[in-house]
Scaffold this motif. Structure first.
Motif, mmCIF file in Angstrom:
data_model
loop_
_atom_site.group_PDB
_atom_site.id
_atom_site.type_symbol
_atom_site.label_atom_id
_atom_site.label_comp_id
_atom_site.label_asym_id
_atom_site.label_seq_id
_atom_site.Cartn_x
_atom_site.Cartn_y
_atom_site.Cartn_z
ATOM 1 N N VAL A 234 3.993 -9.087 -8.215
ATOM 2 C CA VAL A 234 4.157 -7.710 -8.683
ATOM 3 C C VAL A 234 3.587 -6.807 -7.609
ATOM 4 C CG1 VAL A 234 3.564 -5.975 -10.408
ATOM 5 C CG2 VAL A 234 3.960 -8.340 -11.119
ATOM 6 N N THR A 235 4.386 -5.884 -7.105
ATOM 7 C CA THR A 235 3.932 -4.939 -6.092
ATOM 8 C C THR A 235 4.074 -3.529 -6.644
ATOM 9 O OG1 THR A 235 4.766 -6.430 -4.371
ATOM 10 C CG2 THR A 235 4.145 -4.202 -3.704
ATOM 11 N N ILE A 236 2.980 -2.807 -6.661
ATOM 12 C CA ILE A 236 2.945 -1.459 -7.218
ATOM 13 C C ILE A 236 2.623 -0.468 -6.104
ATOM 14 C CG2 ILE A 236 1.797 0.076 -8.862
ATOM 15 C CD1 ILE A 236 1.208 -2.374 -10.581
ATOM 16 N N THR A 237 3.361 0.639 -6.076
ATOM 17 C CA THR A 237 3.170 1.672 -5.062
ATOM 18 C C THR A 237 3.070 3.033 -5.740
ATOM 19 O OG1 THR A 237 4.504 0.404 -3.492
ATOM 20 C CG2 THR A 237 4.076 2.714 -2.952
ATOM 21 N N GLY A 238 2.166 3.867 -5.262
ATOM 22 C CA GLY A 238 2.062 5.245 -5.729
ATOM 23 C C GLY A 238 1.991 6.199 -4.561
ATOM 24 N N GLU A 239 2.544 7.395 -4.749
ATOM 25 C CA GLU A 239 2.519 8.394 -3.670
ATOM 26 C C GLU A 239 2.382 9.788 -4.265
ATOM 27 O OE1 GLU A 239 5.093 8.677 0.247
ATOM 28 O OE2 GLU A 239 6.091 9.800 -1.351
#
Length: 803
Positions: A234-239
């Motif tokens: 699971v790869t989570i990204t926020g920007e």
């Protein structure tokens, strides 16, 4: 033809030189290269444009560019569209201004074609387009395209750009090619970064000069990988992005003393984005996968200023006012699927959904018809587009000839489009006490009225077969056919034949012939509004109507049909050691091309005036088929790696890539209006926007150097002239030919703290300024068609940490 012939000669010379160099290196073994795939080498395995597992970028029958996450992130901009355009010469990403919603959702073009003639995928799944229809004076006028900036750069592992027609493989929209965004897959590790930049620039407009230091942009992003069982991830990204507006308007000659009254440049943006990508084995040779992304973007751009007058004083602005167009865009998109092997057959079944809503507000404005009782802020309504897509892909490799890969599948799609009205004051006069002689609606951007409200949908189903055969050790042949049925206009069928012949290990020829199509979007078929549009620098109230509306039919409108294309390409691939070169020539012929008509004004004839009178607008426009165009060009990409980051001199990575593109409109539609004389539907400014609205030449040279954790990137980009045409030659605005320099120096260990400093547009280059005679208001300081924008030098610093 001159530009195309010149490009052919240059390309032939490049191939000859490269062939000699490649033969000289043939006996040499490639030096060990750290992170070769990350640097953009030739061994990357691609999934776009081929359905055979394990084929690399330089082994395909069609040209595919692979843009690594490092190449995208090692520059000043954090906008994905701008980052792609900086490293891919065939992609153009202008920065329009004073174009309402298009300021917030900027369209990109591939090979100079319309932004909606390139298909965008995420992890191989078609994603939804924006609800926005570009109806004002921008590159891509009339298109409803995918918003590339809804996916953060930090969430990406790489991008694959197929520079070839691919409707037979992927369906509608893939006339110019395909952009496939591949999300990061990580079971562990992570990174965080913060980028802060300001403009430090001298602004020299036609009527004066000034300098500015500021207008900052701040971007913070982070990603984290998690293990999911023994084989999942699971790869989570926020920007987060906060960008202050820029202003490159000229001085306004209508005021004394002369001063800047407009705001012309990038809009103010505050944006939040979250992305997740996951995969997990579920036993029996199958795995479950899924991804999703959500973005909330608040954008505030400026309309033309309203100078002080008796009317502005009446509505509460004694010194005049600058209307602000506030768009609130929310985009949610994602897909889930299962894939695995059933015997010798590989199966992939997936379903995806995407929805984009754009809500409009006009702030710091007024409705003159309300007089002193006018509100200052207005809710203008919203446009919504959503899409369901379900697909089944099956493939199997047979031991026939050298090898034979059979792929087939089906796809179903449901699209919906909706317009919801705004509050009464945004579009109408008050119920009582209206000020006589004043046009209704919010100044700058009038709202959607109940008569504009609409809700429509359509469905499509398709099936394809793709055979890719390694006929001999040297000959690769790929044949694909696809049939598709749409509930609104009927059936279409397309085919593609590709071939590649490896004359030697270092030299191959390749070519394709294909047909393609693009279905008219629901936005093009049903959008309707009354708004102020800028024509030759002056706002004009204009009604946009569906082509089948009575007012449009009276002026020549007909039901919209799909655009159709024929694509031909031929190229070569040369490689040896750390060097590779690809050169591909292409021709794209479009027919039944869609476009937004001229603003047909009531002053044309008494009959036209009588048709428009019930709608209280002085001009009208609608979409039409019937354009024909021919696009010819050459793409060339040369790449060379030498050394190693551990060597004393470090590792050097050289890339030289260029695109030469020539578009000619060969036919414009003939009016079928019931009025006599019939109005002109498509005039010179629309033709020249297609032919000259994107650069005919673009060349990018990049040097990446790394020694241990220290690295440097120097990029030089040459842009040919672009014409932003007016209704007459005297009103044309040219950008000129310019060279843009970008430089970044960084300290990037594999783990731990990182820092980078850099400058985009190091030497503060602007497009040619708008001359005073073409800018009576002083608002438009520079042509908004400029392929590199018009903001000047940008200085930035990036701090980060990897773990």
């Amino acid at each position: 033809m001159g530009r195309f012939r010149q490009a052919l000669l240059v390309s032939a010379a490049a191939v000859a030189i490269a062939s000699t160099a490649a033969r000289a290196q043939q006996a040499e073994s490639a030096a060990p290269q750290a992170d070769a795939a990350q640097q953009g080498g030739g061994d990357e395995i691609v999934v776009t444009g081929t359905r055979t597992v394990g084929r690399s970028r330089l082994d395909t029958a069609s040209p595919v560019d692979v843009l690594s996450s490092q190449a995208l992130s090692r520059q000043g901009t954090t906008e994905l569209g701008a980052a792609i355009a900086a490293v891919a010469p065939s992609i153009d990403f202008p920065r329009p201004s004073a174009t309402d919603g298009t300021d917030a959702i900027r369209p990109a073009t591939l090979r100079g074609l319309s932004p909606d003639q390139v298909l965008v995928l995420v992890n191989g799944v078609r994603v939804n387009s924006s609800a926005l229809l570009n109806v004002n004076g921008s590159v891509g006028r009339g298109s409803a395209a995918v918003d590339l900036n809804t996916i953060p750069t930090a969430a990406l592992e790489r991008i694959e750009v197929l520079r070839d027609g691919a409707s037979a493989q992927y369906g509608s929209d893939a006339i110019a090619g395909v952009i496939n965004l591949r999300l990061r897959e990580a079971r562990s590790g992570g990174a965080a970064s913060a980028t802060y930049g300001i403009y430090h620039t001298d602004i020299n407009t036609a009527r004066g000069s000034r300098s500015t230091t500021g207008e900052p942009t701040f971007t913070a992003s982070a990603w984290q990988g998690f293990g999911l069982g023994s084989d999942g991830f699971v790869t989570i990204t926020g920007e987060y992005v906060n960008r202050k507006p820029t202003n490159r308007a000229d001085f306004d000659p209508r005021v004394t003393p002369t001063q800047v009254t407009g705001r012309f440049g990038d809009p103010q943006v505050e944006q939040y984005t979250g992305t997740i990508n996951a995969g997990k084995g579920i036993g029996g040779g199958f795995s479950l996968y899924g991804w999703g992304s959500y973005q909330d973007r608040d954008t505030r751009s400026a309309a033309f200023p309203r100078l002080a007058s008796a009317t502005t004083t009446l509505v509460g602005y004694p010194n005049g006012f600058l209307p602000i167009i506030n768009t609130k865009s929310t985009n949610a998109v994602g897909a889930v699927g299962v894939k695995g092997d059933v015997g010798a057959w590989g199966v992939d079944l997936h379903v995806g959904y995407g929805r984009n809503k754009i809500a409009y507000r006009t702030r710091n404005s007024a409705n003159y018809a309300y007089g002193a009782a006018s509100p200052k802020d207005f809710y203008d309504g919203a446009v919504i587009f959503d899409q369901w897509v379900a697909g089944l892909d099956v493939r199997r490799k047979f031991d026939v000839l050298q090898s034979l890969n059979l792929a087939f599948g089906a796809e179903g799609r449901r699209e919906g489009y909706k317009i919801t009205p705004g509050e009464r004051a945004s579009y109408d006069v008050p119920e009582t006490g209206a000020v006589a002689g004043q046009s209704p609606g919010a100044q700058g951007f009038g709202g959607f009225a109940p008569v504009n409200a609409i809700q429509r949908s359509r469905r499509s189903v398709s099936g394809y077969v793709d055979l890719e055969a390694q006929v001999t050790q040297a000959l690769l042949v790929d044949v694909a056919v696809r049939g598709e049925h749409y509930s609104d206009f009927g059936d279409t069928a397309n085919g593609k034949v590709s071939a590649r012949y490896d004359i030697a290990k270092w030299f191959a020829l390749r070519g394709t012939v294909s047909t393609g199509f693009r279905a008219p979007s629901l936005q093009q078929q049903y959008f309707t509004s009354v708004a102020q549009v800028v024509q030759n620098g002056t706002p004009v109230l204009t009604g946009t109507f569906p082509s089948v509306a009575p007012v449009a039919q009276a002026l020549g409108g007909k039901p919209l049909q799909p655009e159709k294309s024929t694509n031909i390409s031929f190229g070569t691939v040369i490689r040896a050691g750390g060097f590779d070169l690809s050169v591909d020539a292409y021709e794209i012929r479009l027919r039944d091309q869609l476009a937004l008509s001229e603003n047909i004004q009531s002053s044309f004839s008494p009959q036209v005036a009588a048709i428009l009178a019930p709608f209280n607008v002085p001009s009208a426009r609608f979409f039409i088929n019937g354009l024909r165009s021919r696009t010819r060009g050459i793409d060339a990409v040369a790449h060379y790696r030498i050394g190693n980051p551990t060597d004393t001199a470090g590792a050097f990575d050289f890339t030289l890539a260029g695109n030469v593109n020539e578009i000619v409109v060969t036919r414009v539609p003939t009016s079928t209006a019931t009025v006599n004389p019939a109005p002109v539907l498509f005039a010179r400014s629309r033709v020249l926007t297609i032919e000259q609205g994107t650069p005919g030449e673009k060349v990018t040279g990049t040097i990446d150097w790394a020694r241990g954790p220290i690295g440097l990137t120097l990029r030089e980009t040459y842009y040919g002239d672009v014409n932003q045409p007016g209704t007459t030659p005297a009103a044309d605005i040219h950008t000129g030919q310019h060279l843009i320099s970008d430089l970044e120096l960084r300290y990037e260990p594999r783990k731990g703290a990182q820092i980078a400093i850099g400058a985009s547009n190091l030497f503060d280059v602007y497009p040619d300024r708008t001359i005073a005679t073409n800018n009576s208001t002083g608002v438009v300081g520079f042509p908004s068609y400029s392929p590199f924008g018009f903001n000047g030098r940008y200085l930035y610093a990036r701090l980060g940490v990897n773990w």
